[in-house]
Design a protein around this motif. Structure first.
Motif, short mmCIF file in Angstrom:
data_model
loop_
_atom_site.label_atom_id
_atom_site.label_comp_id
_atom_site.label_asym_id
_atom_site.label_seq_id
_atom_site.Cartn_x
_atom_site.Cartn_y
_atom_site.Cartn_z
N ARG A 3 62.47 -17.88 27.78
CA ARG A 3 63.76 -18.16 28.40
C ARG A 3 63.77 -17.46 29.75
N HIS A 4 64.18 -18.17 30.79
CA HIS A 4 64.28 -17.63 32.15
C HIS A 4 65.74 -17.76 32.57
N LEU A 5 66.40 -16.61 32.69
CA LEU A 5 67.82 -16.56 33.07
C LEU A 5 67.95 -15.95 34.45
N ASP A 49 86.88 -15.78 36.80
CA ASP A 49 87.09 -15.02 38.03
C ASP A 49 87.34 -13.56 37.66
N ARG A 50 86.31 -12.91 37.13
CA ARG A 50 86.42 -11.50 36.77
C ARG A 50 85.60 -10.67 37.75
N PRO A 51 86.01 -9.44 38.00
CA PRO A 51 85.31 -8.62 39.00
C PRO A 51 83.82 -8.43 38.73
N ILE A 52 83.42 -8.40 37.47
CA ILE A 52 82.01 -8.18 37.15
C ILE A 52 81.20 -9.47 37.06
N ALA A 53 81.87 -10.61 37.22
CA ALA A 53 81.20 -11.89 37.03
C ALA A 53 80.28 -12.24 38.19
N TYR A 54 79.20 -12.91 37.87
CA TYR A 54 78.32 -13.51 38.88
C TYR A 54 78.85 -14.91 39.18
N ASP A 55 78.33 -15.52 40.23
CA ASP A 55 78.89 -16.77 40.71
C ASP A 55 78.19 -18.03 40.21
N PHE A 56 76.89 -17.96 40.01
CA PHE A 56 76.11 -19.14 39.66
C PHE A 56 75.03 -18.70 38.67
N ALA A 57 74.68 -19.58 37.75
CA ALA A 57 73.69 -19.22 36.73
C ALA A 57 72.68 -20.33 36.51
N ILE A 58 71.46 -19.90 36.21
CA ILE A 58 70.40 -20.80 35.76
C ILE A 58 69.95 -20.32 34.38
N ASN A 59 69.86 -21.27 33.46
CA ASN A 59 69.36 -21.02 32.12
C ASN A 59 68.24 -22.03 31.91
N SER A 60 67.01 -21.55 31.79
CA SER A 60 65.90 -22.47 31.66
C SER A 60 64.87 -21.94 30.67
#
Length: 97
Positions: A3-5, A49-60
């Motif tokens: 898994r590549h996250l 929209d949480r302060p610790i959240a990242y904006d974009f994700a890839i799950n592969s």
């Protein structure tokens, strides 16, 4: 299988509505059909929209470490990552499952 996250954080002052950011998202979305090593692919914008959240994700996923290396070195992946370097930082995790 591996898994590549990847989690992307837009740099300060960068908006996901900017054309360069949208072009980067399209470049990653297109990888699903361009890189044969990928056995699973999804990418999307974060919906919270949480302060610790990242904006974009890839799950592969890929079959093994050799396939992961080929994916990372693939010209289409390199080109997409180069776009994101201009406006974001990211973290990754690769693990066997």
């Amino acid at each position: 299988m591996i898994r590549h996250l990847v989690l992307f954080k837009l740099n300060d002052g960068v908006s996901r509505d900017e054309e360069r950011v949208q072009a980067g998202a399209r470049a990653f979305a297109a990888l699903e059909n361009e890189i044969p090593e990928l056995t699973f692919w999804e990418c999307a914008w974060n919906i919270t929209d949480r302060p610790i959240a990242y904006d974009f994700a890839i799950n592969s996923a890929v079959a093994d470490k050799d396939a992961l290396k080929r994916y990372i070195e693939h010209p289409a992946h390199q080109a997409a990552a180069a776009q994101w370097r201009e406006f974001a930082t990211w973290v990754i995790a690769d693990y066997e499952f």
